[in-house]
Structure formats: C-alpha cells, structure tokens
Scaffold this motif. Structure first.
Motif, short mmCIF file in Angstrom:
data_model
loop_
_atom_site.label_atom_id
_atom_site.label_comp_id
_atom_site.label_asym_id
_atom_site.label_seq_id
_atom_site.Cartn_x
_atom_site.Cartn_y
_atom_site.Cartn_z
N ALA A 4 -40.96 -14.04 -16.94
CA ALA A 4 -41.40 -13.42 -18.19
C ALA A 4 -41.54 -11.93 -17.96
N GLY A 5 -41.12 -11.15 -18.92
CA GLY A 5 -41.24 -9.70 -18.81
C GLY A 5 -40.08 -9.05 -18.08
N CYS A 6 -38.99 -9.77 -17.90
CA CYS A 6 -37.82 -9.21 -17.23
C CYS A 6 -37.28 -8.03 -18.05
N PRO A 7 -37.18 -6.84 -17.44
CA PRO A 7 -36.71 -5.68 -18.19
C PRO A 7 -35.21 -5.73 -18.46
N CYS A 77 -35.65 -10.31 -11.46
CA CYS A 77 -36.18 -11.27 -12.44
C CYS A 77 -36.13 -12.73 -11.99
#
Length: 138
Positions: A4-7, A77
């Motif tokens: 979660a929150g992978c750019p 990620c």
C-alpha cells in the motif's frame, strides 16, 4: 502484490540488458532471467516502483568492489530476497522477504561483489541457501 502506498514511477520503466542466472546447487538447478544493473543509476534505482515481478525474474547487480554491501527498499513496492554473492559465484548470505517501502539498511555482514534480487520467498521455495553457487552472467 504491491505494498500500500506504492509511488508512481517518475521515469517509467526502461529496458535493461538481460541474462540468465542458474543456481547450480539448488534442487532442480532453477534459473531466473535477470535484468543487469550496470550503471550507477541502474544500481541506485534497482527494482523501485515495480508492482509485480514474475517468479522466474530478477535483477543482478555488479557492484564492482568486493566489500560488505548494504541495500534498502526505498520506493520498492514488492518484497524481495537479496542474495549477496562473492567473486566465485558463492552465495555468502541471503536477506529473505525484505519488507517493501522501507529505508532500513540490509546486509549479510560478509563481503560480496554481486547482489541478486528476486521475488520475496524465492530462496525458500527453490531451496537456495548460502554457500551454494550460481553461474555469474557475463
């Protein structure tokens, strides 16, 4: 599955030269197709921003100098296994299932010249262990 929150990748995924790494001493002699990180930029970027990676894929880092190396998972990620490899192809240590999206330094505390990154859990699933040998790609 990506953390979660992978750019988002600011550069887009480029194409690197590829090779094959074979695990000589693991059961069934498994192999992975690897991207070769040859430049400083490729080494710094590594597998950042990847949202998935096939079981038979990875990245091979030629670090140029035999010493104790450290790696991190900044903007990476997916969980990875990091195999630290000596000049002669011997795996000197493995960091298994490195947690994604962290800046924690990871090392095996032994000198190496190469690092191979594969999907998290690969080493356990394929019987890859320290002291086994690989064929180092040209």
């Amino acid at each position: 599955m990506p953390a979660a929150g992978c750019p988002v990748d600011p550069e887009g995924q480029g194409t690197l030269e590829t090779a094959v790494v074979t695990f000589l001493d693991a059961p069934g002699r498994p192999h992975v197709d690897v991207e070769l990180a040859k430049t400083q930029h490729d080494t710094e970027r590594g597998l950042m921003y990847r949202r998935q990676m096939a079981e038979d894929r990875g990245m091979f880092f030629r670090l140029g100098e035999r010493r104790v190396h450290t790696f991190w998972m900044h903007n990476t990620c997916i969980p990875l296994d990091m195999m630290f490899i000596d000049d002669d192809g011997t795996i000197v240590g493995i960091v298994e299932n490195a947690e994604p999206l962290t800046d924690v330094s990871r090392s095996v505390g032994a000198p190496s010249t190469f690092v191979l990154e594969v999907s998290g859990g690969y080493a356990q699933r394929h019987g890859v262990r320290p002291k086994q040998k690989i064929i180092i790609p040209d």
